[in-house]
Motif scaffolding. Structure first.
Motif, PDB file in Angstrom:
ATOM      1  N   SER A  94       0.825  -1.205   0.000  1.00 18.84           N
ATOM      2  CA  SER A  94       0.000   0.000   0.000  1.00 18.84           C
ATOM      3  C   SER A  94       0.861   1.256   0.000  1.00 18.84           C
ATOM      4  O   SER A  94       0.495   2.259  -0.613  1.00 18.84           O
ATOM      5  CB  SER A  94      -0.971   0.004   1.184  1.00 18.84           C
ATOM      6  OG  SER A  94      -0.285   0.060   2.405  1.00 18.84           O
ATOM      7  N   ARG A 131       3.801   1.542  -1.464  1.00 18.11           N
ATOM      8  CA  ARG A 131       4.268   1.701  -2.853  1.00 18.11           C
ATOM      9  C   ARG A 131       3.155   2.267  -3.724  1.00 18.11           C
ATOM     10  O   ARG A 131       3.387   3.141  -4.556  1.00 18.11           O
ATOM     11  CB  ARG A 131       4.744   0.358  -3.415  1.00 18.11           C
ATOM     12  CG  ARG A 131       6.152  -0.005  -3.021  1.00 18.11           C
ATOM     13  CD  ARG A 131       6.685  -1.166  -3.847  1.00 18.11           C
ATOM     14  NE  ARG A 131       5.907  -2.383  -3.701  1.00 18.11           N
ATOM     15  CZ  ARG A 131       6.153  -3.331  -2.804  1.00 18.11           C
ATOM     16  NH1 ARG A 131       7.163  -3.204  -1.969  1.00 18.11           N
ATOM     17  NH2 ARG A 131       5.401  -4.399  -2.741  1.00 18.11           N
ATOM     18  N   GLN A 132       1.938   1.767  -3.533  1.00 20.76           N
ATOM     19  CA  GLN A 132       0.811   2.254  -4.326  1.00 20.76           C
ATOM     20  C   GLN A 132       0.542   3.719  -4.024  1.00 20.76           C
ATOM     21  O   GLN A 132       0.312   4.509  -4.933  1.00 20.76           O
ATOM     22  CB  GLN A 132      -0.432   1.408  -4.049  1.00 20.76           C
ATOM     23  CG  GLN A 132      -1.609   1.797  -4.901  1.00 20.76           C
ATOM     24  CD  GLN A 132      -1.354   1.608  -6.375  1.00 20.76           C
ATOM     25  OE1 GLN A 132      -1.056   0.515  -6.816  1.00 20.76           O
ATOM     26  NE2 GLN A 132      -1.471   2.655  -7.154  1.00 20.76           N
ATOM     27  N   GLU A 133       0.568   4.093  -2.748  1.00 13.76           N
ATOM     28  CA  GLU A 133       0.344   5.490  -2.386  1.00 13.76           C
ATOM     29  C   GLU A 133       1.421   6.396  -2.969  1.00 13.76           C
ATOM     30  O   GLU A 133       1.127   7.507  -3.400  1.00 13.76           O
ATOM     31  CB  GLU A 133       0.268   5.658  -0.865  1.00 13.76           C
ATOM     32  CG  GLU A 133      -1.069   5.295  -0.303  1.00 13.76           C
ATOM     33  CD  GLU A 133      -1.179   5.599   1.179  1.00 13.76           C
ATOM     34  OE1 GLU A 133      -0.323   6.324   1.736  1.00 13.76           O
ATOM     35  OE2 GLU A 133      -2.136   5.109   1.785  1.00 13.76           O
ATOM     36  N   TRP A 136       0.525   6.862  -6.546  1.00 13.13           N
ATOM     37  CA  TRP A 136      -0.605   7.793  -6.669  1.00 13.13           C
ATOM     38  C   TRP A 136      -0.161   9.225  -6.414  1.00 13.13           C
ATOM     39  O   TRP A 136      -0.596  10.137  -7.114  1.00 13.13           O
ATOM     40  CB  TRP A 136      -1.701   7.429  -5.670  1.00 13.13           C
ATOM     41  CG  TRP A 136      -2.520   6.234  -6.029  1.00 13.13           C
ATOM     42  CD1 TRP A 136      -2.777   5.746  -7.282  1.00 13.13           C
ATOM     43  CD2 TRP A 136      -3.196   5.377  -5.123  1.00 13.13           C
ATOM     44  NE1 TRP A 136      -3.569   4.638  -7.196  1.00 13.13           N
ATOM     45  CE2 TRP A 136      -3.849   4.385  -5.887  1.00 13.13           C
ATOM     46  CE3 TRP A 136      -3.317   5.332  -3.749  1.00 13.13           C
ATOM     47  CZ2 TRP A 136      -4.616   3.374  -5.305  1.00 13.13           C
ATOM     48  CZ3 TRP A 136      -4.076   4.327  -3.180  1.00 13.13           C
ATOM     49  CH2 TRP A 136      -4.722   3.369  -3.953  1.00 13.13           C
TER      50      TRP A 136
END
Length: 176
Positions: free
Chosen positions: A78, A80-82, A85
């Motif tokens: 999460s 890495r995803q944030e 984004w």
């Protein structure tokens, strides 16, 4: 809500925990196959049940013992995803700003969440306008949220339209 976990104490410990989690997942799959394909009162079924128990113990140990088992794997993903984004949102992508704002809101980081949701809402995303309205309603009340509810309804968001219908929370009609 995801909890943030401590970083591994050593790379070797993180490596071991990661492999224990993988082993436990593999044992779960093998145990499931054995249990599905075997008779209820057979030796294979007993082996499957034992593997299921061992997999559970390994998963609990890797997750709870060092606190960087499964929760840390999820947190790293999460994070890495944030980060992705955030980079996209800073480059002007309203969909990334909406996703980032929603993620921050779920974690309770309301000020940065509002910033990113507002950027996406101002770009015209009805879902972001709705999420921003809900955040503002939570913090400041319904009156402050009303303009964003109206914008979301005008953009076609069904829940916002419902709130603005006669008899809804805001009690007015929105033009179709």
């Amino acid at each position: 809500m995801l909890r943030r976990t401590a970083a591994p104490r050593t790379p070797a410990a993180a490596f071991l925990s990661s492999w224990v989690m993988r082993l436990s997942l593999l044992l779960y799959v093998v145990a499931d196959v054995i249990l599905v394909l075997s008779d209820t009162h057979s030796a294979a079924n007993t082996v499957g049940a034992v593997l299921w128990g061992v997999a559970g113990v390994l998963a609990v140990w890797a997750t709870a013992r060092w606190r960087y088992g499964l929760p840390a794997i999820v947190d790293r993903g999460s994070a890495r995803q944030e980060a992705a984004w955030q980079a996209d949102a800073e480059a002007g992508n309203p969909y990334a700003a909406h996703a980032l704002g929603t993620s921050l809101k779920v974690r309770g980081e309301l000020d940065p969440a509002r910033r990113w949701l507002q950027a996406a809402a101002e770009a015209g995303l009805a879902d972001a306008q709705w999420d921003l309205a809900r955040l503002i309603d939570q913090v400041e009340g319904a009156a402050a949220a009303r303009p964003w509810v109206e914008a979301a309804a005008a953009g076609g968001h069904p829940a916002a339209r419902e709130l603005l219908q006669a008899g809804g929370a805001y009690g007015t009609e929105v033009a179709s």
